[in-house]
Enzyme design. Structure first.
Site, PDB file in Angstrom:
ATOM      1  CG  ASN A 178      -1.680   1.249   1.432  1.00 61.85           C
ATOM      2  OD1 ASN A 178      -2.558   1.592   0.634  1.00 61.85           O
ATOM      3  ND2 ASN A 178      -1.359   1.984   2.494  1.00 61.85           N
ATOM      4  CE1 TYR A 184      -0.214   8.403  -6.193  1.00 63.56           C
ATOM      5  CE2 TYR A 184      -1.941   8.773  -7.816  1.00 63.56           C
ATOM      6  CZ  TYR A 184      -1.526   8.262  -6.599  1.00 63.56           C
ATOM      7  OH  TYR A 184      -2.437   7.604  -5.794  1.00 63.56           O
TER       8      TYR A 184
END
Length: 250
Positions: free
Chosen positions: A76, A142
């Site tokens: 994560n 990103y």
């Protein structure tokens, strides 16, 4: 069930820990924030480690192996990276964003795989993003990293399926919390808009006109880690209220 959650001390990661804990799992967490780790429940196994550092992650997996192995990995760890036009992004900022978001997922999967192979079963859940499904203006590193996370997941699913190991990717939409607050402020400045206007633009860009909570994402992770999802593998699952417009403009 033993689960490891990287970046598990706050935000989506902590919500995952709480959801797995409620489901009866033994929760292991890594994070870079010692104070946030201190605030986690005493029954959780908490370790300060950089998800993008192989020596630090190897040390954590050695402890998990000594404890009996791993059933579920939630890779994560991630950072938002810069909010800027591609021509204005510094190379070091690019590398930092890609390192945490992509290499962190790779290292976690690399070291989880031998433990799961020895058990003949396991579930790997990678946190991608709707930025890994659509282009994401002003967030090139990103978006690139989150697209690559999906490619990694697809390959893991193909490689590891014969060993009884599943791999899936969750793609959260705009998740309420401190990280997105920073994104909102930077995007508002870049576009010459107010923070509230950008916020509403994210909601109006979904068919359900809603932001996502960390708990929404965590509930999907628990499902993907459970036997209820025993034949769910290689899937990209958005938890986003159905994104219609990946470039919110109000």
């Amino acid at each position: 069930m033993r689960v490891l959650i990287t970046a598990g001390a706050s935000g989506i990661g902590r919500a995952m820990g709480e959801a797995f804990d409620a489901a009866g799992a033994e929760v292991w967490v890594t994070d870079l924030d010692p104070a946030a780790l201190e605030a986690l429940p005493d029954r959780w196994h908490c370790h300060a480690a950089n998800a993008a550092s192989e020596p630090e992650m190897r040390a954590v997996f050695d402890k998990i192996a000594d404890a009996g192995g791993l059933d579920v990995l939630c890779a994560n760890a991630g950072i938002a990276g810069p909010t800027a036009l591609v021509e204005d992004i510094d190379l070091e900022d690019w590398r930092s964003c890609v390192s945490v978001n992509l290499e962190g997922a790779f290292l976690a999967a690399k070291h989880a795989t031998p433990l799961m192979k020895s058990a003949g079963r396991g579930a790997i859940v990678l946190t991608s993003s709707t930025a890994g499904i659509y282009g994401y203006p002003n967030r090139a590193p990103y978006s690139a990293a989150k697209w690559a996370v999906i490619g990694l997941m697809k390959t893991l699913a193909m490689e590891l399926g014969p060993f009884g190991i599943r791999a899936n990717a969750i793609c959260p939409g705009a998740v309420e919390g401190p990280r997105m607050e920073g994104v909102l402020e930077r995007e508002a400045a870049l576009k010459g808009m107010s923070r509230d206007a950008v916020y509403e633009g994210y909601a109006s860009g979904t068919s359900m006109r809603s932001w996502v909570t960390a708990a929404d994402v965590a509930n999907m992770a628990v499902f993907l880690g459970s036997d209820a999802a025993r034949l769910v593998s290689g899937q990209v699952i958005a938890v986003d209220g159905h994104t219609e417009n990946p470039d919110p403009k109000v």
